[in-house]
Design a protein around this motif. Structure first.
Motif, PDB file in Angstrom:
ATOM      1  N   GLN A  76      41.493  78.215  48.081  1.00 33.44           N
ATOM      2  CA  GLN A  76      41.640  77.160  49.074  1.00 33.44           C
ATOM      3  C   GLN A  76      40.408  77.078  49.980  1.00 33.44           C
ATOM      4  OE1 GLN A  76      45.320  77.474  51.205  1.00 33.44           O
ATOM      5  NE2 GLN A  76      44.907  75.718  52.514  1.00 33.44           N
ATOM      6  N   ASP A 118      43.552  75.701  44.114  1.00 30.26           N
ATOM      7  CA  ASP A 118      44.280  75.670  45.383  1.00 30.26           C
ATOM      8  C   ASP A 118      43.679  74.579  46.268  1.00 30.26           C
ATOM      9  OD1 ASP A 118      45.973  76.237  47.459  1.00 30.26           O
ATOM     10  OD2 ASP A 118      45.461  78.366  47.608  1.00 30.26           O
ATOM     11  N   GLU A 119      44.385  73.480  46.358  1.00 26.76           N
ATOM     12  CA  GLU A 119      43.927  72.300  47.105  1.00 26.76           C
ATOM     13  C   GLU A 119      42.495  71.910  46.740  1.00 26.76           C
ATOM     14  OE1 GLU A 119      44.880  72.193  51.232  1.00 26.76           O
ATOM     15  OE2 GLU A 119      46.674  73.407  50.982  1.00 26.76           O
ATOM     16  N   THR A 145      49.544  79.509  48.489  1.00 25.92           N
ATOM     17  CA  THR A 145      48.345  80.317  48.299  1.00 25.92           C
ATOM     18  C   THR A 145      48.709  81.768  47.986  1.00 25.92           C
ATOM     19  OG1 THR A 145      47.049  78.888  49.738  1.00 25.92           O
ATOM     20  CG2 THR A 145      46.230  81.124  49.431  1.00 25.92           C
TER      21      THR A 145
HETATM   22 MG   LIG Z   1      47.412  77.518  50.998  1.00 27.88          MG
END
Ligand SMILES: [Mg+2]
Ligand SMILES: Nc1ncnc2c1ncn2[C@@H]1O[C@H](COP(=O)(O)OP(=O)(O)OP(=O)(O)O)[C@@H](O)[C@H]1O
Lengths: 249, 243
Positions: free
Chosen positions: A81, A157-158, A41
């Motif tokens: 995220q 991010d994810e 991240t």
């Molecule tokens: Mg992360």
């Protein structure tokens, strides 16, 4: 599309990213893998101009991160995220604002929002406030924010955390279609290794703030298998555990 | 210019959000309104509404625009600010649009307070009231900017108790409730160090139909300086905000 040189970030004493170099070509889908706290991240936030690197720089989507952050922002989409909507505001309003900040006119923005929501199977939910959505619906709205302006480069991010298997498969299909139809470049993190295996052309593995391996999923598996022809074919999980060098039960 | 468009877009968005919560707009003005209703009749046995209402307006500005930072604490927590910061919109429009939204709400609240004041016996001349509102705009800009700068700098849990504590002495030292000319010299001297006293005094002159006076000039100058200072500070904080 991305060229990173010696990127480094420390948070008073904590070395989150310890000098990474890598490149992502236009039209690639690249997976950025690593354990919790590895620095994924942090790296993404630097590449999306949200966090100032301690040192090093990068050229992102043709613009220098440090000297032309605005040029970078014009050409990237970023799905963080965490969430990106206020639970008290109607998500449709927020999406239209976002589209207009990317330069669209009101009518165009409205149309584009409807289009993206349709693609993400969210039609009819735009009038809801963020707090009135399920976790997976909210996650898909987060993703919508990154897609509105058809960026040539997308950071995720994810993205699939909290999505059910059906939505996850839909999103993979959508991401691949964006790449195939629009030539979009995608840089994403995930903890689902089967997702990385299925979706990504190439993987970067980061461990404790350093890139420890890169290659196609196949190359990485072969590397871990070594020369022994009788060894079982490793999964990406094996690759990951070997390369990030942690004993796990 | 795209900066003005972005400012307008953010302004409109934030206005909508705030006006959707109408009760919050009303509650934001409740404190000065209560002073007007429950303290005003008492005060006017020795003073006038034209002395009291300007003080209540400054109190309102401190409570309303001064607490603007609350909103951004949530926007940081919910990732909204980051989401806006990855658009090509300039950092200053992202700040200014919000600030102007807070100022618009403050103006609405001020007009409500003035209407209530008129119902109770305030008789300020219209030009004075309009000039007063014109002074409230930069005052609101400075307070909202300062509030954002503080909210983005100190830790989130401290913001609310700190700001609501700081507002009380600032209100008292402005002479909002009784003119500082009645204060003992030391209190008068301390009060001269705070900017809001000059705003209250300028508003009092305006509300009694005196426009070209030293107090009005001082109020305007102090407000202009405060606005420039707070905006510059907030723009700096905003540009590097939220690691
Ligand atoms: Mg992360
Ligand atoms: N604002 C911050 N202040 C201090 N340390 C931080 C900050 N942000 C991140 N870190 C630290 O930097 C390291 C990398 O964090 P980062 O969020 O990049 O990890 P990640 O790879 O994204 O992990 P995850 O898979 O859990 O999301 C961690 O040790 C984290 O604790």
């Amino acid at each position: 599309m991305i060229e990173v040189r010696g990127l480094r970030k420390s948070f008073d004493g904590v070395e989150a990213v310890r000098g990474v170099d890598f490149a992502v070509e236009a039209g690639e889908i690249v997976g950025f893998l690593g354990q919790n706290g590895a620095g994924k991240t942090t790296t993404m936030r630097m590449l999306t101009t949200l966090l100032r690197p301690t040192s090093g720089t990068a050229v992102v989507a043709g613009h220098d991160l440090l000297t032309d952050p605005r040029g970078v922002r014009r050409r990237i989409g970023y799905v963080a995220q965490g969430n990106s909507t206020n639970p008290l505001n109607p998500v449709g309003d927020e999406l239209e604002l976002q589209a207009m900040l990317h330069g669209m006119r009101a009518a165009e923005a409205r149309q584009r929002v409807a289009e993206v929501l349709d693609r993400l199977d969210l039609t009819g939910l735009a009038g809801r406030v963020g707090g009135a959505l399920s976790g997976g619906q909210r996650r898909r709205f987060d993703i919508a924010f990154g897609l509105l302006h058809r960026p040539p480069l997308l950071f995720l991010d994810e993205p699939t955390t909290g999505l059910d298997p059906q939505s996850r498969a839909d999103l993979w299909r959508h991401i691949r279609a964006l790449r195939d139809e629009q030539g979009m470049t995608v840089f994403l993190t995930t903890h689902y290794l089967e997702e990385a295996d299925a979706l990504c052309d190439r993987l970067l593995i980061i461990d404790a703030g350093r890139i420890v391996a890169e290659g196609t999923p196949e190359e990485l598996k072969r590397r871990v298998a070594g020369d022994d022809p009788d060894a079982p074919v490793p999964t990406l999980d094996d690759v990951f555990l070997t390369l990030t060098d942690k004993e796990r039960v | 210019m795209s900066g003005m468009r972005d400012t307008y877009l953010i302004f409109r968005h934030n206005m909508r959000i705030q006006l959707r919560h109408k009760s919050a707009v009303l509650f934001g003005a409740a404190q000065p309104a209560l002073f007007l209703v429950l303290f005003g009749p008492l005060f006017t046995s020795v003073g006038t509404w034209e002395i009291l209402v300007p003080g209540l307006i400054v109190q309102l500005a401190l409570f309303s625009a001064g607490l603007a930072g609350f909103g951004i604490v949530f926007d940081v927590r919910f990732g909204v600010l980051d989401r806006l910061r990855v658009t090509p919109a300039g950092r200053t429009p992202l700040l200014l649009g919000r600030v102007l939204g807070n100022v618009a709400v403050l103006l609405v609240q001020t007009v409500l307070l003035l209407a209530l004041g008129y119902a109770f016996g305030l008789r300020a001349p219209l030009p004075g009231v309009l000039l007063g509102l014109a002074l409230i705009v930069p005052l609101g800009v400075s307070l909202a900017s300062l509030s954002y700068a503080v909210a983005l700098t100190i830790d989130q849990e401290t913001f609310a108790p700190m700001v609501s504590t700081v507002i009380v002495p600032l209100t008292l030292l402005s002479g909002a409730f009784l003119p500082m000319s009645m204060a003992p010299p030391w209190l008068d001297a301390v009060s001269r160090l705070t900017p809001f006293r000059y705003v209250v005094e300028a508003l009092r002159e305006m509300f009694t139909g005196h426009y070209a006076t030293p107090a009005v000039a001082a109020g305007a100058a102090v407000t202009a300086a405060l606005t420039a200072l707070c905006l510059a500070l907030a723009a700096r904080v905003f540009a590097r905000a939220t690691a």
